[in-house]
Design a protein around this motif. Structure first.
Motif, short mmCIF file in Angstrom:
data_model
loop_
_atom_site.label_atom_id
_atom_site.label_comp_id
_atom_site.label_asym_id
_atom_site.label_seq_id
_atom_site.Cartn_x
_atom_site.Cartn_y
_atom_site.Cartn_z
N PHE A 42 0.63 -1.26 -0.04
CA PHE A 42 -0.06 0.10 -0.05
C PHE A 42 0.89 1.34 -0.08
CE2 PHE A 42 -2.72 -3.39 1.38
CZ PHE A 42 -3.99 -2.98 0.95
N TYR A 50 -4.09 6.09 -0.53
CA TYR A 50 -3.38 4.82 -0.52
C TYR A 50 -3.80 3.79 -1.45
CZ TYR A 50 -0.40 5.83 3.54
OH TYR A 50 0.46 6.42 4.44
N ARG A 51 -3.25 3.33 -2.39
CA ARG A 51 -3.39 2.21 -3.30
C ARG A 51 -2.68 1.03 -3.11
NH1 ARG A 51 -0.60 4.79 -8.19
NH2 ARG A 51 1.68 4.70 -7.45
N ALA A 52 -3.34 -0.07 -3.48
CA ALA A 52 -2.89 -1.30 -3.06
C ALA A 52 -2.15 -1.79 -4.62
CB ALA A 52 -3.85 -2.48 -2.90
N GLN A 69 -9.58 -1.92 -0.70
CA GLN A 69 -10.32 -0.59 -0.52
C GLN A 69 -10.45 -0.40 1.12
OE1 GLN A 69 -13.49 -0.67 -3.03
NE2 GLN A 69 -12.34 0.38 -4.60
N ALA A 72 -7.05 -0.19 2.96
CA ALA A 72 -6.41 1.23 2.59
C ALA A 72 -7.03 2.20 3.34
CB ALA A 72 -6.54 1.52 0.95
#
Length: 80
Positions: A42, A50-52, A69, A72
């Motif tokens: 993340f 934040y993105r995975a 999601q 995050a």
């Protein structure tokens, strides 16, 4: 020394516990989280959320997008 954050995530009515290890790289940071046996990174995107990221060479089944999601969002809430 490695910094570990432990936090709950409520997903589909079930509270799950996750641990994130913090990795600092110069001016940026990211978290490694084991999600159903898959190491998910993340990191902040261009908008500051934040993105995975799952490396393409990672074997196995990809975790569900809504779960990622939720994780995050939990990380953002902890750091707020």
């Amino acid at each position: 020394m490695e910094d570990i954050l432990s936090f709950p995530v409520n997903y589909k009515g079930v509270e799950r516990q996750f641990e994130a290890s913090l990795q600092v790289l110069g001016y940026i940071h990211r978290f490694h989280v084991a999600v159903d046996g898959t190491d998910v990174i993340f990191e902040k995107d261009e908008e500051g959320s934040y993105r995975a990221v799952i490396p393409p060479e990672t074997p196995g089944k990809t975790p569900e997008t809504p779960l990622l999601q939720a994780i995050a969002a939990a990380i953002e809430q902890i750091l707020a």
